[in-house]
Design an enzyme around this catalytic site. Structure first.
Site, PDB file in Angstrom:
ATOM      1  N   CYS A 130       0.875  -1.191  -0.103  1.00 30.28           N
ATOM      2  CA  CYS A 130       0.088  -0.055  -0.118  1.00 30.28           C
ATOM      3  C   CYS A 130       1.066   1.334   0.181  1.00 30.28           C
ATOM      4  O   CYS A 130       1.506   1.698  -1.057  1.00 30.28           O
ATOM      5  CB  CYS A 130      -0.895   0.098   1.289  1.00 30.28           C
ATOM      6  SG  CYS A 130      -2.450   1.076   1.205  1.00 30.28           S
ATOM      7  N   HIS A 251      -3.504  -5.365   0.122  1.00 29.15           N
ATOM      8  CA  HIS A 251      -2.905  -5.892   1.305  1.00 29.15           C
ATOM      9  C   HIS A 251      -3.073  -7.290   1.148  1.00 29.15           C
ATOM     10  O   HIS A 251      -4.342  -7.846   1.716  1.00 29.15           O
ATOM     11  CB  HIS A 251      -3.762  -5.261   2.389  1.00 29.15           C
ATOM     12  CG  HIS A 251      -3.159  -4.143   2.826  1.00 29.15           C
ATOM     13  ND1 HIS A 251      -2.295  -3.914   3.874  1.00 29.15           N
ATOM     14  CD2 HIS A 251      -3.360  -2.601   2.520  1.00 29.15           C
ATOM     15  CE1 HIS A 251      -2.103  -2.406   4.138  1.00 29.15           C
ATOM     16  NE2 HIS A 251      -2.814  -1.981   3.238  1.00 29.15           N
ATOM     17  N   GLU A 253      -1.983  -9.665   3.038  1.00 26.32           N
ATOM     18  CA  GLU A 253      -1.979 -10.344   4.486  1.00 26.32           C
ATOM     19  C   GLU A 253      -3.472 -10.111   5.085  1.00 26.32           C
ATOM     20  O   GLU A 253      -3.839 -11.018   6.203  1.00 26.32           O
ATOM     21  CB  GLU A 253      -0.818  -9.537   5.208  1.00 26.32           C
ATOM     22  CG  GLU A 253      -1.212  -8.395   6.015  1.00 26.32           C
ATOM     23  CD  GLU A 253      -1.274  -7.177   4.839  1.00 26.32           C
ATOM     24  OE1 GLU A 253      -1.523  -5.926   5.248  1.00 26.32           O
ATOM     25  OE2 GLU A 253      -0.885  -7.506   3.578  1.00 26.32           O
TER      26      GLU A 253
END
Length: 425
Positions: A130, A251, A253
């Site tokens: 990001c 993202h 994750e």
């Protein structure tokens, strides 16, 4: 054994994000980042967003990898913001709509840009998520959209526009991206690309993004509005060899199913897995270069001069050990060794005696001995003078010469490094 892990495992630096909680500043890093870094075999080292830390980055050495993630908008003055064409009214509206992101944090910018440039200079593995991907692009001379909706939508047909942030469905919001073939992202998500469409759905938490991609990078994915969603440096990507320079706008994750830790796709943690693989390889490479230092390379002229001096010493030693003279035609070969000794007088008497035993001072040693004796006389006079000085005077003198010694050492090191670099080049 556990107490030694922090020494054994490679270190990944992560810069914290500052927020306000109960009228106090609180620094934090998303736990998912830390979980993945640890699970793949590295140690996360959190760099606090504290004033002045950008001047102390050397204190965090050794650095085996850098992961930069969430945070506020990057200071527009660091890239080509003046070309955005946004009016003052539009900028005010952006600040109102994205109040939590538009509060510029110049200290965080300084810390993260410093780390990004360090990674680029040393080829330290870097993963930008990001904001971290935007920092990487800016560090390499790229630019950003100050606001995707205000800038990109003007160029994009209405049916191709993408909602890149949804405050009402923050973690659940997804949009489609197209993956570029034969890129790392393609390999990671290959099993999830249904029907050969090369598309996956990703989360999105940003109102800014890459406008002009820095020249060294290659895109890995695009949103339907043409915004770059991932990029990497193909010349600096080989995890097995410790190479990894990459930015992802989404993202992975946090791409997990609702109320579950199960990932949307099996390939979601791959960026972290390959990043840590590169970090481990980089640490091994760094340790190897430290433990086995490469000899200084000499250019041809210096190497020839070294060989002449070495031969001179060898001939002198043979004269001393055999007790025989040498042919007059070859006596000139002893000059190089004698001149070397005369020009290097920073030897003790014991070292000089040892050289004589080796036969290195057979020719023209007289002037060398005289200079040694002169140094001994100067030392005797200095001792006599200092013997008459007060403790305070001696202390001041010692402090002065200690300072001069440090300065001399620093200047000498720079000059020597300059010579070595010239020779290497």
């Amino acid at each position: 054994m556990a107490s030694d892990l922090s020494v054994i495992l490679p270190r990944v630096l992560i810069v914290s994000r500052r927020s306000v909680r109960k009228n106090k500043f609180v620094d934090f890093v998303g736990e998912y980042h830390l979980d993945l870094i640890v699970s793949y075999g590295a140690v996360p080292v959190i760099v606090p967003r504290v004033t002045g830390v950008h001047t102390l980055l050397d204190s965090f050495e050794p650095i085996h990898g850098v992961l930069l993630c969430e945070g506020e908008d990057i200071d527009p003055s660091l890239y080509e913001a003046e070309t955005s064409g946004l009016s003052q009214e539009e900028l005010e509206e952006i600040r109102r709509l994205h109040a939590s992101d538009t509060a510029i944090d110049k200290e965080k910018d300084s810390i993260e840009l410093g780390l990004a440039k360090l990674c680029l200079e040393r080829n330290i593995p870097y993963l930008g998520i990001c904001r971290g991907s935007q920092i990487l692009n800016v560090a390499c001379g790229g630019s950003l959209y100050q606001d995707i909706e205000k800038e990109l939508f003007k160029k994009c047909p209405e049916n191709q526009r993408v909602k890149h942030i949804d405050y009402d469905n923050y973690d659940g919001h997804r949009h489609r991206i197209k993956v570029v073939e034969n890129t790392p992202l393609h390999h990671w998500f290959n099993d999830s690309l249904e029907g050969g469409k090369m598309e996956i759905w990703v989360n999105s938490y940003h109102h800014q993004g890459v406008k002009r991609l820095a020249q060294r990078f290659v895109p890995m994915a695009f949103a339907s509005d043409s915004l770059i969603e991932g990029f990497y440096d193909p010349d600096a990507y080989n995890p097995q060899e410790g190479k990894f320079i990459m930015g992802l706008q989404f993202h992975p994750e946090r791409m997990r199913q609702q109320d579950s830790d199960e990932f949307d796709y099996p390939g979601c943690p791959s960026a972290y897995k390959e990043f840590v693989k590169a970090v481990i390889a980089y640490q091994k490479k760094l340790n190897s270069s430290i433990s086995v230092q490469k000899p200084i390379k000499l250019n041809q002229e210096m190497e020839n001069e070294r060989k002449i001096i070495l031969r001179s010493f060898s001939l002198a030693k043979n004269i001393y050990t055999t007790g025989r003279g040498m042919h007059p035609s070859k006596e000139s070969e002893l000059d190089a060794g004698a001149e070397f000794l005369v020009s290097n007088t920073a030897l003790s008497v014991q070292q000089e005696n040892r050289l004589k035993q080796m036969g290195a001072t057979v020719r023209n040693a007289g002037s060398y001995i005289e200079r040694l004796k002169l140094n001994e006389e100067r030392e005797r006079i200095a001792r006599n003078v200092m013997g008459k000085m007060t403790v305070e005077q001696l202390s001041d003198l010692m402090s002065f010469y200690h300072m001069m010694g440090q300065i001399c050492s620093e200047v000498l090191e720079r000059k020597v490094n300059g010579i070595v670099n010239d020779v290497d080049s």
